[in-house]
Motif scaffolding. Structure first.
Motif, PDB file in Angstrom:
ATOM      1  N   ARG A 211      -6.871  -6.463   0.215  1.00 50.97           N
ATOM      2  CA  ARG A 211      -5.835  -6.856   1.176  1.00 50.97           C
ATOM      3  C   ARG A 211      -5.557  -8.363   1.159  1.00 50.97           C
TER       4      ARG A 211
ATOM      5  N   THR B 185       0.853  -1.195   0.000  1.00 49.03           N
ATOM      6  CA  THR B 185       0.000   0.000   0.000  1.00 49.03           C
ATOM      7  C   THR B 185       0.886   1.240   0.000  1.00 49.03           C
TER       8      THR B 185
ATOM      9  N   ASN C 275      -5.806  -0.964  -3.172  1.00 50.69           N
ATOM     10  CA  ASN C 275      -4.536  -0.305  -3.427  1.00 50.69           C
ATOM     11  C   ASN C 275      -3.998  -0.659  -4.795  1.00 50.69           C
TER      12      ASN C 275
ATOM     13  N   SER D 297      -5.158   5.711  -3.637  1.00 54.17           N
ATOM     14  CA  SER D 297      -3.721   5.763  -3.405  1.00 54.17           C
ATOM     15  C   SER D 297      -3.159   7.128  -3.780  1.00 54.17           C
TER      16      SER D 297
END
Lengths: 296, 296, 296
Positions: free
Chosen positions: B101, B3, B122, B160
């Motif tokens: 994730r 990330t 991300n 992001s």
């Protein structure tokens, strides 16, 4: 190399020793531009990737081949497809196919053909990596007791392994649902219950439950299989001190083996994958040297 | 690297500078045989090809991995698949997966894992290439005004980028259909209408309309979106003299942007793609150097 | 290179000679890191693999491209896809597409585009390998008689070959089901029955029956086609002493040709595949030299 049956024990030992050398850091790089291709008409990321890396480590150029888009799907014979690949200048092929003994059709192919698995028949490179993993552990085959649990009859791995181990002087036991064992399945070993076997063996080889192949025969659930035939924590505690666990993967966690045991101290499951690359390097190198290629 | 949040601004700046070096012709080639593989469980030719070329430019050997035929489809966990690839001797993997994730499951993997995009979360390599493209243009981030138009909340890129730009001292504005913006979407910026924003910004980032994700929410047609929120020729004329246009691609021509503007003077859309290779080279090199690999 | 029509006979001869040089063992290796990619939006393992090997033999780095997962399937135009590949740093592309003259959309692409086949239009690399195979045999084109049997009108191969051969001084005959031949199909040659043709020709080119394309027109079975228009053993015996058999493959054994003749003494079918790699090396080298790349 098509089957384990065709290999003398001397040749098996030579390949195992070469593979162990690679595992210990030996390298070999082919001289000149040499092309290979992996023709996998049945999916197997693991075996295909293992061959791919072995080939690259030997300095071969790997020509991609996408079986799902190939002319085989337009009705072209396996022979014509392989003959085409040979004509295009590929110097060695690895083939996996659903058909038992597909290689019998390929007698007129002049480049080396390595068997990456045929139907329910043979899987010699898996066998070599399993043998290598056992030798790495015990330094011998003679006198070892090896237990194989699962559908031996329909397993390429079990058939090749049991035969080779018996010929190399090991004693082979089988276990699993009794209805999966008839006379034909017991040529190279003796049936024991899982709980009888677990105290005896130096090597416990678990086979993958092939849900795909057992739809009708599978008369028990995954958890029932685990309880009756799987490696539970209790059974693992009953194993001999130095005994190791093997599995060809992919694993059904909680079926063949308790999920917490997959990476336990006596598991060699991921070591087998490591060794697979080295075993395949040895197999490829032998095949190429026989054709006159040289390595440095 | 998973990330942008985990990266210090100092580290972001270091990667951006390294990437700019590659863009200016600097080269780096890894020493020894080093293998990597791109495990893309969600399609993305652009990102995958960009990583692939970056890897080859660094002298890595790229081992093909076909997610659609992998054991993940036979129910194998992501962890077991990646652990397999690691065991086979691959030294670094890039992963894209639909799951947010996904990398939280991979704590026990010892080789570097580079995030090629996770769910709606991300997309750090896209972020680095966007930052690099902005820095290349303006030589700074501090004080820049950046407008992002589209579905910020569901965009890996927007999340992001907005966070990184804010931390690096830029001011971030958002625009697009108001129903797409709730409190959660506005952490790193302020909402403006497209026509308010267009006069203000140095950088206009258009997001791709993800038809796939909006079936129910999309209450307007493509041409209606274009008229209300897209970059029309009139809006382009209202932009500041030095302002640039960015888009992560693939572009829906005539929706996010008028087709004639895709390659106009202030468009950096294809430049972003060029820069992507350099940004990924910088990311890969950093990850490998941390493992002790050296480059010449 | 898009079509044969655009090539002067002088340029055709130059490429044929270069290809013959490669067939005789000449090598060429590009200097520096040069990237290429094969964008095949229509399946063709044979042609794609042939280009792939040709590229590797020239020392190019081949960047994989999986058309089935590409953004073209999300509605991206061919131009945007190729522009992306160009932006990513690929230095040459080979494209095959179902659309006739797809390359007309690609005027603004700056890297060389090699046509790997477009719709039912052109297939210049197949043409070059066929010409090379004929020249290799007879040392000339002038005065040769070439018969082409099959669906000339819908065959990329036949169209390109017939035109080139006529321009190079050969005499071209066509044969096959009469309903497949109308005026448009006979620009570059004359219709003869198969049995008339067989005594005359130095080169007999059989075209693949494209079952895919003829569902409605195919009013005869495979065995009926074989009997009426195919190369039977009797017909083969009627051929001139030095005459050769060609086929672009994949072959429908027992349809276009008796299965026992596929590898008979006068068959050049697998030789054509070998030559394909050399012809493509010559085509690629010419395209890259025009861009200023050098070979050693």
């Amino acid at each position: 190399m098509f089957t384990i049956t065709e290999l003398s024990t001397e040749r098996i030992n030579r390949i195992v020793q070469e593979a162990l050398g690679f595992a210990e850091g030996k390298t070999a790089r082919i001289e000149g531009d040499v092309f290979c291709s992996n023709l996998f008409f049945e999916d197997s990321t693991r075996t295909k990737t293992s061959f791919d890396i072995a080939e690259r480590k030997l300095g071969l150029q790997v020509v991609p081949f996408d079986a799902s888009n190939s002319s085989v799907n337009k009705g072209e014979s396996l022979y014509d497809t392989v003959k085409t690949i040979e004509s295009l200048g590929v110097n060695l092929v690895v083939i996996r196919d659903k058909k038992d003994r597909y290689f019998d059709e390929l007698k007129n192919i002049k480049i080396p053909v390595i068997n990456g698995g045929d139907g329910t028949g043979n899987h010699p490179s898996q066998c070599m990596l399993d043998l290598m993993t056992i030798y790495q552990e015990f330094g011998k085959f003679e006198g070892l007791k090896v237990g194989i649990v699962g559908d031996v009859k329909h397993s390429r791995v079990a058939n090749s392994n049991a035969e080779a181990l018996r010929r190399l002087g090991a004693k082979v036991y089988f276990s699993g649902p009794e209805q999966w064992f008839d006379e034909g399945a017991l040529i190279n070993g003796t049936y024991l219950s899982v709980d009888e076997m677990i105290h005896e063996v130096d090597v416990l080889m678990l086979l993958r439950i092939q849900h795909e192949r057992h739809d009708s025969k599978m008369s028990f659930s995954a958890s029932e299989y685990h309880r009756k035939y799987g490696l539970t924590k209790e059974r693992e505690r009953a194993m001999k001190k130095e005994a190791i666990i093997m599995h060809p993967a992919p694993i059904n966690r909680g079926v063949e083996i308790d999920t917490d045991l997959v990476e336990c101290g006596r598991s060699r499951i991921f070591r087998q994958m490591q060794n697979g690359v080295f075993a395949r390097m040895a197999i490829l190198k032998e095949a190429l040297e026989k054709e006159g290629y040289t390595f440095k």
